[in-house]
Design an enzyme around this catalytic site. Structure first.
Site, short mmCIF file in Angstrom:
data_model
loop_
_atom_site.label_atom_id
_atom_site.label_comp_id
_atom_site.label_asym_id
_atom_site.label_seq_id
_atom_site.Cartn_x
_atom_site.Cartn_y
_atom_site.Cartn_z
N ARG A 85 0.82 -1.22 0.00
CA ARG A 85 0.00 0.00 0.00
C ARG A 85 0.85 1.26 0.00
O ARG A 85 0.46 2.27 -0.61
CB ARG A 85 -0.94 -0.01 1.20
CG ARG A 85 -2.04 -1.04 1.00
CD ARG A 85 -2.94 -1.11 2.19
NE ARG A 85 -4.08 -1.95 1.87
CZ ARG A 85 -4.83 -2.56 2.77
NH1 ARG A 85 -4.57 -2.43 4.05
NH2 ARG A 85 -5.84 -3.31 2.40
N LYS A 128 -19.17 -17.99 -0.95
CA LYS A 128 -20.62 -17.82 -0.85
C LYS A 128 -21.22 -17.06 -2.02
O LYS A 128 -20.63 -16.11 -2.51
CB LYS A 128 -20.93 -17.02 0.40
CG LYS A 128 -20.60 -17.74 1.67
CD LYS A 128 -20.92 -16.85 2.82
CE LYS A 128 -20.72 -17.57 4.14
NZ LYS A 128 -20.86 -16.65 5.27
N GLY A 175 -9.34 -9.70 -2.36
CA GLY A 175 -8.12 -10.20 -1.71
C GLY A 175 -7.67 -11.57 -2.17
O GLY A 175 -6.50 -11.78 -2.49
N GLY A 230 -13.23 -4.09 -0.63
CA GLY A 230 -14.63 -3.66 -0.55
C GLY A 230 -14.97 -2.58 -1.55
O GLY A 230 -16.05 -2.58 -2.14
P1 AMP Z 1 -14.73 -15.16 -0.47
O1 AMP Z 1 -14.18 -14.43 0.73
O2 AMP Z 1 -16.20 -15.36 -0.44
O3 AMP Z 1 -14.21 -14.61 -1.78
O4 AMP Z 1 -14.16 -16.62 -0.34
C1 AMP Z 1 -12.81 -16.96 -0.38
C2 AMP Z 1 -12.64 -18.28 0.30
O5 AMP Z 1 -13.44 -19.24 -0.35
C3 AMP Z 1 -11.23 -18.80 0.28
O6 AMP Z 1 -10.72 -18.77 1.59
C4 AMP Z 1 -11.40 -20.24 -0.22
O7 AMP Z 1 -10.68 -21.17 0.55
C5 AMP Z 1 -12.89 -20.48 -0.05
N1 AMP Z 1 -13.38 -21.55 -0.92
C6 AMP Z 1 -13.31 -21.63 -2.25
N2 AMP Z 1 -13.83 -22.79 -2.69
C7 AMP Z 1 -14.26 -23.45 -1.60
C8 AMP Z 1 -14.87 -24.73 -1.39
N3 AMP Z 1 -15.16 -25.53 -2.41
N4 AMP Z 1 -15.15 -25.10 -0.13
C9 AMP Z 1 -14.86 -24.29 0.90
N5 AMP Z 1 -14.29 -23.08 0.78
C10 AMP Z 1 -13.97 -22.67 -0.47
#
Ligand code: AMP
Length: 415
Positions: A34, A217, A373, A396
């Site tokens: 940064r 998610k 990230g 964000g």
């Molecule tokens: P997000 O913060 O929603 O972008 O999610 C990122 C996280 O999703 C990372 O830490 C990944 O380890 C997790 N992730 C990706 N694919 C999977 C999966 N199939 N099962 C569990 N966690 C996952």
């Protein structure tokens, strides 16, 4: 005004940067990305004979002085990066004299803005349910204006180069801009690049456009998915959300992560894609593990037939090929979120296939933006950072911009 057109000679510039860098327990910076990101703007102003008043937040001190989040800890590093001595103002709201004494080429770093609750402008110590909350909020908004006015009084012009906080309407990121006329406020170089990057994927799109949304998610990505639905040709949805889609369509997903309250939403996204002629690419197979661990036993199985006791943790070979095919031919690419649990080295194949296809498409002239990230961490992990067009610094802020929301930090300057 733009930073390239402004003449900083003998002017004092107050510059909002994002120096919210991670520190170890001894107060040493563990990642200076940064600081490096703000250097083009800061050096440009100094080189033109301006004086710099640098302001930033660090951490979440919640309106109270906290020595562990003092920017004094990074003053030497900022000085080394700038190649100039850095004076420190231990109270950001009482720096009038130090600011007034600054000469051309000199640098003053203000203490953490968030030691004052006025920076964020949220009333402290009062619950939202409290009947007195609205009054307290009004009072805080008034003192936020005063705080912003004080900061503005230090300088002749205002530069916002903190994309990471551009989605916040804080004293230093937006309110302060009211105290400068249009000729004396501008975005810094980093902000300009971020705004241009968002423009490239929301307005100035070259087709085919492939967006890859991964991560854990669907609920946290829905705003983006809906905003992109009208713009993309190919939409790859991967990572943990694969199993919400698989279950919604009647599949068996074993222990895979799933948002049971989003099954309808998943079906709705499938229907929307169909109605809008978007090629929705969902994972058809996966690499499942028998435990959430790097050393778990693995098996490849259909994403809608994961055996009991197993969970889908990465994209399978057929999915990887389908993802890569939708990426290779693209002229615009956005990637946010990994295709598997990439933190475990044994479950990186899906994210790697995406990163490699993006690098290949970029070599062939596509514009690629990597943001959020974890996808940035992926690109770095695979050593492909040099082969993509732009890596956003804003988590964000980038996500809100891609959702189509106006960023207060940008609007305060560009109107
Ligand atoms: P997000 O913060 O929603 O972008 O999610 C990122 C996280 O999703 C990372 O830490 C990944 O380890 C997790 N992730 C990706 N694919 C999977 C999966 N199939 N099962 C569990 N966690 C996952």
């Amino acid at each position: 005004m733009t930073i390239s057109n402004y003449n900083f000679a003998d002017k004092k510039a107050i510059v909002r940067v994002d120096f919210n860098v991670p520190l170890d327990e001894n107060g040493h910076i563990t990642d200076d990305t940064r600081i490096r990101g703000a250097l083009p703007t800061l050096k440009h102003i100094l080189a033109q004979g301006g004086a710099l008043i640098i302001m930033s937040h660090m951490g979440k001190p919640k309106g109270k002085v906290n020595p562990k989040m003092s920017l004094s800890q990074i003053a030497d590093a900022v000085s080394a990066a700038l190649g100039a001595p850095v004076q420190f103002a231990p109270d950001c709201a009482k720096a009038q004299e130090q600011a007034a004494a600054l000469k051309s080429g000199e640098v003053l770093l203000l203490e953490n803005l968030r030691f004052y609750p006025e920076e964020e402008g949220k009333p402290v110590g009062i619950d939202k349910e409290d009947p007195a909350y609205d009054e307290a909020k009004k009072a805080m908004k008034a003192s936020q204006k005063e705080f912003a006015k004080t900061l503005a009084s230090y300088a002749d012009c205002y530069v916002n180069d903190a994309f990471g906080t551009a989605h916040r309407k804080h004293a230093s990121t937006a309110v302060i801009a009211d105290y400068f006329d249009a000729d004396n406020k501008m975005l810094g170089f980093l902000m300009e690049k971020e705004v241009e990057a968002v423009d490239n994927i929301l307005s100035n799109i070259k087709h085919p456009f492939t967006a890859i949304m991964g991560g854990s998610k669907v609920s946290t990505k829905i705003g983006i998915i809906e905003n992109l639905m009208d713009k993309v040709d190919n939409l790859i949805l991967c990572g943990g959300m694969t199993y919400t889609f698989a279950k919604a369509q009647g599949g068996q997903i074993g222990n895979s992560i799933c948002e049971d309250d989003k099954l309808e939403l998943a079906l709705d996204i499938i229907a929307q894609a169909k109605a809008k002629g978007v090629n929705l690419v969902l994972g058809t197979d996966c690499v499942a593990g028998d435990a959430f661990s790097n050393d778990a036993h693995q098996q490849v199985c259909p994403a809608n037939a994961v055996p009991e006791g197993w969970e889908g943790m990465d994209a399978g070979p057929a999915s990887r090929e389908a993802f890569a095919a939708a990426i290779r031919g693209a002229k615009t690419i956005l990637w946010n979120g990994p295709a598997g649990v990439f933190e475990f080295d044994n479950f990186t194949a899906g994210s790697r296939a995406i990163a490699e296809a993006i690098a290949e498409a970029t070599d062939n002239g596509a514009y690629s933006l990597i943001g959020g990230g974890d996808s940035v961490a992926c690109i770095n992990k695979f050593g492909l950072a040099d082969r993509v067009s732009y890596i956003s610094t804003g988590g964000g802020a980038l996500l809100e911009a891609i959702e189509g929301k106006v960023l207060p930090g940008v609007a305060a300057i560009k109107g």
